[in-house]
Write a protein that holds these residues in place. Structure first.
Motif, PDB file in Angstrom:
ATOM      1  N   VAL A  13      -4.532  52.960  45.935  1.00  0.00           N
ATOM      2  CA  VAL A  13      -4.067  54.047  47.017  1.00  0.00           C
ATOM      3  C   VAL A  13      -2.768  54.715  47.170  1.00  0.00           C
ATOM      4  N   ILE A  14      -2.785  55.910  47.771  1.00  0.00           N
ATOM      5  CA  ILE A  14      -1.636  56.684  48.274  1.00  0.00           C
ATOM      6  C   ILE A  14      -1.634  56.186  49.909  1.00  0.00           C
ATOM      7  N   TYR A  15      -0.391  56.108  50.199  1.00  0.00           N
ATOM      8  CA  TYR A  15      -0.372  55.314  51.698  1.00  0.00           C
ATOM      9  C   TYR A  15       0.713  56.170  52.616  1.00  0.00           C
ATOM     10  N   SER A  16       0.439  56.297  53.927  1.00  0.00           N
ATOM     11  CA  SER A  16       1.323  56.777  54.702  1.00  0.00           C
ATOM     12  C   SER A  16       1.506  55.430  55.635  1.00  0.00           C
ATOM     13  N   LEU A  17       2.976  55.371  55.906  1.00  0.00           N
ATOM     14  CA  LEU A  17       3.394  54.072  56.806  1.00  0.00           C
ATOM     15  C   LEU A  17       4.006  54.658  57.801  1.00  0.00           C
ATOM     16  N   GLU A  18       3.801  53.952  59.000  1.00  0.00           N
ATOM     17  CA  GLU A  18       4.329  54.393  60.290  1.00  0.00           C
ATOM     18  C   GLU A  18       4.595  52.932  61.063  1.00  0.00           C
ATOM     19  N   VAL A  19       5.944  52.648  61.673  1.00  0.00           N
ATOM     20  CA  VAL A  19       6.463  51.616  62.254  1.00  0.00           C
ATOM     21  C   VAL A  19       6.406  51.765  63.819  1.00  0.00           C
ATOM     22  N   GLY A  20       5.790  50.931  64.323  1.00  0.00           N
ATOM     23  CA  GLY A  20       5.748  50.924  66.009  1.00  0.00           C
ATOM     24  C   GLY A  20       4.432  50.187  66.457  1.00  0.00           C
ATOM     25  N   PRO A  21       4.215  50.432  67.802  1.00  0.00           N
ATOM     26  CA  PRO A  21       2.985  50.407  68.255  1.00  0.00           C
ATOM     27  C   PRO A  21       1.776  50.888  67.760  1.00  0.00           C
ATOM     28  N   TYR A  22       0.877  49.878  67.272  1.00  0.00           N
ATOM     29  CA  TYR A  22      -0.425  50.265  66.425  1.00  0.00           C
ATOM     30  C   TYR A  22      -1.226  51.188  67.011  1.00  0.00           C
ATOM     31  N   LEU A  65       5.936  47.006  64.273  1.00  0.00           N
ATOM     32  CA  LEU A  65       4.764  46.593  63.632  1.00  0.00           C
ATOM     33  C   LEU A  65       4.447  47.625  62.479  1.00  0.00           C
ATOM     34  N   ARG A  66       4.001  47.430  61.455  1.00  0.00           N
ATOM     35  CA  ARG A  66       3.754  48.364  60.263  1.00  0.00           C
ATOM     36  C   ARG A  66       2.227  48.467  59.906  1.00  0.00           C
ATOM     37  N   TYR A  67       2.046  49.913  60.270  1.00  0.00           N
ATOM     38  CA  TYR A  67       0.521  50.271  59.890  1.00  0.00           C
ATOM     39  C   TYR A  67       0.611  51.130  58.660  1.00  0.00           C
ATOM     40  N   TYR A  68      -0.532  50.970  57.959  1.00  0.00           N
ATOM     41  CA  TYR A  68      -0.647  51.844  56.441  1.00  0.00           C
ATOM     42  C   TYR A  68      -2.086  52.444  56.582  1.00  0.00           C
ATOM     43  N   ALA A  69      -1.763  53.811  56.551  1.00  0.00           N
ATOM     44  CA  ALA A  69      -3.268  54.558  56.361  1.00  0.00           C
ATOM     45  C   ALA A  69      -3.357  54.987  54.950  1.00  0.00           C
ATOM     46  N   LEU A  85       5.621  62.777  46.699  1.00  0.00           N
ATOM     47  CA  LEU A  85       5.406  62.102  47.914  1.00  0.00           C
ATOM     48  C   LEU A  85       6.501  62.188  49.039  1.00  0.00           C
ATOM     49  N   PRO A  86       5.912  62.695  50.317  1.00  0.00           N
ATOM     50  CA  PRO A  86       7.050  62.659  51.307  1.00  0.00           C
ATOM     51  C   PRO A  86       7.436  60.973  51.377  1.00  0.00           C
ATOM     52  N   ALA A  87       8.808  61.024  52.280  1.00  0.00           N
ATOM     53  CA  ALA A  87       9.506  59.661  52.372  1.00  0.00           C
ATOM     54  C   ALA A  87       8.718  58.567  52.864  1.00  0.00           C
ATOM     55  N   SER A  88       7.730  58.810  53.598  1.00  0.00           N
ATOM     56  CA  SER A  88       7.203  57.969  54.440  1.00  0.00           C
ATOM     57  C   SER A  88       5.742  57.589  53.738  1.00  0.00           C
ATOM     58  N   MET A  89       5.559  58.077  52.460  1.00  0.00           N
ATOM     59  CA  MET A  89       4.616  57.785  51.634  1.00  0.00           C
ATOM     60  C   MET A  89       4.713  57.244  50.449  1.00  0.00           C
ATOM     61  N   GLY A  90       3.526  56.425  49.862  1.00  0.00           N
ATOM     62  CA  GLY A  90       4.000  55.708  48.583  1.00  0.00           C
ATOM     63  C   GLY A  90       2.444  55.427  47.931  1.00  0.00           C
ATOM     64  N   ARG A  91       2.737  54.601  46.856  1.00  0.00           N
ATOM     65  CA  ARG A  91       1.523  54.187  46.106  1.00  0.00           C
ATOM     66  C   ARG A  91       1.539  52.826  46.184  1.00  0.00           C
TER      67      ARG A  91
END
Length: 165
Positions: A13-22, A65-69, A85-91
């Motif tokens: 997958v390619i993911y977008s990661l955000e940190v904070g309340p789900y 909290l870490r959430y991956y889309a 990919l932007p900084a908040s995204m990865g593989r």
């Protein structure tokens, strides 16, 4: 509670990661992923969309909290895209294995209560043991913009161990 046991394969997958309340950050992660994807000049085909929170809100403070889309694509497509990919995204590769799966129908806000029911109602009456080394997955089966949020289908997947402790 209706549960099926299934072996899922690993997924690239390619993911977008955000940190904070789900409740807040999951939406932001998905918006970032969709904005990136639809901004591509020639977006590759998607196989599936998968989300997961990596941390237990019972243990980890909400602001950590870490959430991956995640968007599953062919490996070749991911390799072509990964360097831009932007900084908040990865593989990453989401590990496969055996899962207890409940198909939820309805709004995404209901997911926490169904995961809780899987833990508190179904699990004690089963002979299964959760595998906390793998993520609990949300596999999105249709598009609520097309079917309405009341008809949104999501497979809620609890990783389980092959052996008992």
């Amino acid at each position: 509670m209706d549960i099926r046991i299934e072996d899922l394969s690993s997924r690239n997958v390619i993911y977008s990661l955000e940190v904070g309340p789900y409740a807040e950050k999951a939406k932001q992660a998905w918006n970032n992923l969709w904005d990136w994807y639809f901004g591509l000049p020639n977006p590759p085909a998607m196989k599936s969309c998968i989300g997961y929170g990596l941390d237990s809100p019972r243990i980890i403070p909400a602001d950590m909290l870490r959430y991956y889309a995640c968007m599953e694509m062919d490996t070749d497509a991911i390799e072509d895209l990964q360097n831009d990919l932007p900084a908040s995204m990865g593989r990453l590769s989401i590990p496969g294995g055996r899962y207890a799966i409940h198909q939820m129908k309805g709004p995404y806000q209901d997911m926490p209560q169904y995961f809780m029911k899987m833990h508190e109602e179904w699990l004690p009456s089963s002979d299964k043991v959760p595998d906390y080394s793998r993520p609990f997955l949300e596999i999105y089966l249709n598009n609520p913009n097309e079917v309405g949020i009341e008809n949104a289908l999501t497979d809620l997947c609890m990783p389980i161990r092959e052996d008992r402790i």
